[in-house]
Design a protein around this motif. Structure first.
Motif, PDB file in Angstrom:
ATOM      1  N   TYR A   1       0.834  -1.197   0.000  1.00  0.00           N
ATOM      2  CA  TYR A   1       0.000   0.000   0.000  1.00  0.00           C
ATOM      3  C   TYR A   1       0.875   1.254   0.000  1.00  0.00           C
ATOM      4  O   TYR A   1       1.994   1.248   0.522  1.00  0.00           O
ATOM      5  CB  TYR A   1      -0.942  -0.007   1.210  1.00  0.00           C
ATOM      6  CG  TYR A   1      -1.889  -1.187   1.193  1.00  0.00           C
ATOM      7  CD1 TYR A   1      -3.156  -1.098   0.627  1.00  0.00           C
ATOM      8  CD2 TYR A   1      -1.481  -2.420   1.696  1.00  0.00           C
ATOM      9  CE1 TYR A   1      -4.003  -2.202   0.579  1.00  0.00           C
ATOM     10  CE2 TYR A   1      -2.319  -3.529   1.650  1.00  0.00           C
ATOM     11  CZ  TYR A   1      -3.574  -3.408   1.089  1.00  0.00           C
ATOM     12  OH  TYR A   1      -4.401  -4.501   1.029  1.00  0.00           O
TER      13      TYR A   1
ATOM     14  N   VAL B   1      -3.608   3.229  -0.058  1.00  0.00           N
ATOM     15  CA  VAL B   1      -4.275   2.496  -1.132  1.00  0.00           C
ATOM     16  C   VAL B   1      -3.355   1.426  -1.717  1.00  0.00           C
ATOM     17  O   VAL B   1      -2.129   1.554  -1.700  1.00  0.00           O
ATOM     18  CB  VAL B   1      -4.758   3.440  -2.260  1.00  0.00           C
ATOM     19  CG1 VAL B   1      -5.773   4.438  -1.714  1.00  0.00           C
ATOM     20  CG2 VAL B   1      -3.595   4.181  -2.907  1.00  0.00           C
ATOM     21  N   SER B   2      -3.964   0.371  -2.212  1.00  0.00           N
ATOM     22  CA  SER B   2      -3.216  -0.705  -2.851  1.00  0.00           C
ATOM     23  C   SER B   2      -2.416  -0.147  -4.023  1.00  0.00           C
ATOM     24  O   SER B   2      -2.933   0.624  -4.827  1.00  0.00           O
ATOM     25  CB  SER B   2      -4.170  -1.797  -3.334  1.00  0.00           C
ATOM     26  OG  SER B   2      -5.346  -1.244  -3.897  1.00  0.00           O
TER      27      SER B   2
ATOM     28  N   VAL C   1     -12.827   0.029   1.521  1.00  0.00           N
ATOM     29  CA  VAL C   1     -12.565   0.249   0.106  1.00  0.00           C
ATOM     30  C   VAL C   1     -12.826   1.714  -0.236  1.00  0.00           C
ATOM     31  O   VAL C   1     -13.848   2.279   0.146  1.00  0.00           O
ATOM     32  CB  VAL C   1     -13.466  -0.654  -0.770  1.00  0.00           C
ATOM     33  CG1 VAL C   1     -13.168  -0.427  -2.245  1.00  0.00           C
ATOM     34  CG2 VAL C   1     -13.268  -2.120  -0.410  1.00  0.00           C
TER      35      VAL C   1
ATOM     36  N   THR D   1      -0.733   4.791  -6.957  1.00  0.00           N
ATOM     37  CA  THR D   1      -1.406   3.550  -7.339  1.00  0.00           C
ATOM     38  C   THR D   1      -1.516   3.475  -8.849  1.00  0.00           C
ATOM     39  O   THR D   1      -1.530   4.499  -9.541  1.00  0.00           O
ATOM     40  CB  THR D   1      -2.801   3.441  -6.694  1.00  0.00           C
ATOM     41  OG1 THR D   1      -3.365   2.151  -6.963  1.00  0.00           O
ATOM     42  CG2 THR D   1      -3.744   4.519  -7.195  1.00  0.00           C
TER      43      THR D   1
ATOM     44  N   ILE E   1      -3.823   1.663 -11.976  1.00  0.00           N
ATOM     45  CA  ILE E   1      -5.180   1.112 -12.101  1.00  0.00           C
ATOM     46  C   ILE E   1      -5.386   0.393 -13.445  1.00  0.00           C
ATOM     47  O   ILE E   1      -6.177   0.841 -14.276  1.00  0.00           O
ATOM     48  CB  ILE E   1      -6.251   2.196 -11.886  1.00  0.00           C
ATOM     49  CG1 ILE E   1      -6.004   3.418 -12.785  1.00  0.00           C
ATOM     50  CG2 ILE E   1      -6.288   2.624 -10.429  1.00  0.00           C
ATOM     51  CD1 ILE E   1      -7.178   4.395 -12.791  1.00  0.00           C
TER      52      ILE E   1
ATOM     53  N   SER F   1      -4.273  -1.266  -8.169  1.00  0.00           N
ATOM     54  CA  SER F   1      -5.699  -1.231  -7.875  1.00  0.00           C
ATOM     55  C   SER F   1      -6.481  -1.652  -9.113  1.00  0.00           C
ATOM     56  O   SER F   1      -5.949  -2.369  -9.958  1.00  0.00           O
ATOM     57  CB  SER F   1      -6.085   0.160  -7.372  1.00  0.00           C
ATOM     58  OG  SER F   1      -5.423   0.443  -6.138  1.00  0.00           O
TER      59      SER F   1
ATOM     60  N   VAL G   1      -7.027  -5.446  -2.957  1.00  0.00           N
ATOM     61  CA  VAL G   1      -7.259  -4.145  -3.595  1.00  0.00           C
ATOM     62  C   VAL G   1      -8.272  -3.360  -2.772  1.00  0.00           C
ATOM     63  O   VAL G   1      -9.332  -3.885  -2.415  1.00  0.00           O
ATOM     64  CB  VAL G   1      -7.769  -4.325  -5.043  1.00  0.00           C
ATOM     65  CG1 VAL G   1      -8.301  -3.011  -5.608  1.00  0.00           C
ATOM     66  CG2 VAL G   1      -6.666  -4.873  -5.936  1.00  0.00           C
ATOM     67  N   ASN G   2      -7.942  -2.118  -2.462  1.00  0.00           N
ATOM     68  CA  ASN G   2      -8.878  -1.301  -1.676  1.00  0.00           C
ATOM     69  C   ASN G   2      -9.158   0.044  -2.340  1.00  0.00           C
ATOM     70  O   ASN G   2      -9.672   0.963  -1.686  1.00  0.00           O
ATOM     71  CB  ASN G   2      -8.362  -1.093  -0.253  1.00  0.00           C
ATOM     72  CG  ASN G   2      -7.177  -0.138  -0.191  1.00  0.00           C
ATOM     73  OD1 ASN G   2      -6.522   0.128  -1.207  1.00  0.00           O
ATOM     74  ND2 ASN G   2      -6.889   0.373   0.998  1.00  0.00           N
ATOM     75  N   PHE G   3      -8.832   0.153  -3.628  1.00  0.00           N
ATOM     76  CA  PHE G   3      -9.099   1.381  -4.382  1.00  0.00           C
ATOM     77  C   PHE G   3      -9.631   0.988  -5.751  1.00  0.00           C
ATOM     78  O   PHE G   3      -8.976   0.241  -6.492  1.00  0.00           O
ATOM     79  CB  PHE G   3      -7.811   2.194  -4.527  1.00  0.00           C
ATOM     80  CG  PHE G   3      -7.996   3.509  -5.252  1.00  0.00           C
ATOM     81  CD1 PHE G   3      -8.463   4.628  -4.579  1.00  0.00           C
ATOM     82  CD2 PHE G   3      -7.708   3.617  -6.601  1.00  0.00           C
ATOM     83  CE1 PHE G   3      -8.629   5.844  -5.242  1.00  0.00           C
ATOM     84  CE2 PHE G   3      -7.865   4.820  -7.274  1.00  0.00           C
ATOM     85  CZ  PHE G   3      -8.330   5.938  -6.595  1.00  0.00           C
ATOM     86  N   ILE G   4     -10.836   1.458  -6.059  1.00  0.00           N
ATOM     87  CA  ILE G   4     -11.473   1.130  -7.332  1.00  0.00           C
ATOM     88  C   ILE G   4     -11.850   2.418  -8.032  1.00  0.00           C
ATOM     89  O   ILE G   4     -12.485   3.300  -7.445  1.00  0.00           O
ATOM     90  CB  ILE G   4     -12.720   0.246  -7.129  1.00  0.00           C
ATOM     91  CG1 ILE G   4     -12.336  -1.051  -6.414  1.00  0.00           C
ATOM     92  CG2 ILE G   4     -13.374  -0.071  -8.468  1.00  0.00           C
ATOM     93  CD1 ILE G   4     -13.518  -1.963  -6.106  1.00  0.00           C
TER      94      ILE G   4
END
Length: 328
Positions: free
Chosen positions: A3, A13-14, A77, A281, A283, A17, A48-51
């Motif tokens: 993170y 955050v991961s 999340v 992060t 994505i 992500s 994963v904790n961020f989308i």
């Protein structure tokens, strides 16, 4: 999962992500709610904790799928969405506080959330960055409890620099990959100075850096990799990072020689982005759960060597810099 701090949001955050442009659909495929659920759940299961999503992805279906999937993880999340791309024509004059407020409220309803962790302006036209009233709106939305932080998604480094003139901009989402080196040269130091989180999108250059494409590869007619190579629908930098396909294949072939064949090129491309400590992060998207797992494993690779990092830069300068650097 490792993170990283997302700038002044102070979210941990991961580092890899999930981007949801094509989750469960998109890119020419019909939306499959069940597939979207499996992809998002695979990410959550892996830490994963961020989308990241947007109101225009599959006409709101992506947002709805994210909202549904995180219902049982609301405190663990962080959800980021975007607004502004619904404005048609997508011009400066279409951006008003009233219109943007309506989009934010629609996203809250669509995702069944009380608060959006990170709302991002979705690649607005450059003149929008010179309009303080647009950015001030999000201070009011924050006071009302509808959003926690503001970010911007940009096409150009110059836009990222302009955005950081506004103290309430906490993050910048930007295209950064082995085919797009300018952000690290021009923007990352400023972002660090301003405590701005950097969200890296298009890390695999629309799949070109996956190493799985060749001259015979074909894409669905409704896939942007078919219809947007010259920017017919939106900025061509969103498609293969703006790199002409055949030229990109030649560069990919040289990258294969640098990294060998024991590990997929995609993993090395993702690990490359993580070599930059300013990156908060990355994505990457996924069209199936297995891709999510493959992407996340990239962070477990050893750090790239100095020779490998220098080789990436040489290949960029040889094939791409003259055309790519001035545009974005």
């Amino acid at each position: 999962m490792k993170y990283r701090k997302l700038g002044k949001t102070n979210f941990d955050v991961s580092e890899i992500s999930l981007g949801t442009w094509q989750v469960g659909g998109g890119w020419g495929q019909d939306f499959d709610e069940r597939k979207a659920e499996r992809i998002i759940q695979a990410a959550l299961d892996a830490g994963v904790n961020f989308i990241d999503t947007a109101d225009v992805y599959d006409a709101g279906l992506s947002e709805a799928a994210v909202g549904k999937a995180i219902k049982h993880h609301p405190e663990n999340v962080f959800v980021a969405t975007k607004c502004g791309r619904q404005i048609q024509p997508h011009v400066n004059e279409g951006y008003t506080p009233t219109v943007l407020r309506s989009y934010v409220e629609a996203s809250l309803k669509n995702m069944q959330l009380d608060t959006i962790d990170l709302i991002q302006l979705h690649c607005p036209p450059t003149p929008v960055y010179d309009r303080p009233e647009i950015f001030e709106l999000f201070d009011r939305l924050k006071e009302e409890g509808k959003v926690r932080h503001l970010g911007v998604s940009v096409e150009k480094v110059a836009e990222a620099e302009k955005a950081l003139a506004y103290p309430n901009v906490a993050t910048v989402q930007i295209i950064f990959n082995m085919f797009r080196l300018k952000p690290s040269e021009r923007f990352f130091a400023l972002a660090k100075e301003k405590d701005c989180g950097i969200i890296v999108r298009v890390p695999l250059a629309s799949g070109l850096l996956s190493g799985g494409m060749d001259a015979s590869s074909r894409f669905h007619p409704a896939d942007h990799r078919t219809f947007n190579r010259e920017g017919q629908a939106f900025d061509k930098g969103e498609t293969f990072s703006g790199v002409p396909y055949e030229l990109g294949l030649r560069a990919v072939e040289e990258l294969r020689q640098v990294f060998g064949t024991n590990t997929k090129l995609a993993a090395h491309a993702l690990r490359w982005t993580l070599m930059f400590p300013e990156v908060s992060t990355v994505i990457p998207g996924a069209s199936r759960p297995e891709q999510v797992v493959e992407n996340i494993r990239a962070s477990e690779l050893p750090a790239l060597s100095t020779d490998q990092m220098e080789a990436v830069e040489r290949i960029y300068e040889k094939y791409l810099k003259a055309d790519i650097h001035p545009l974005w």
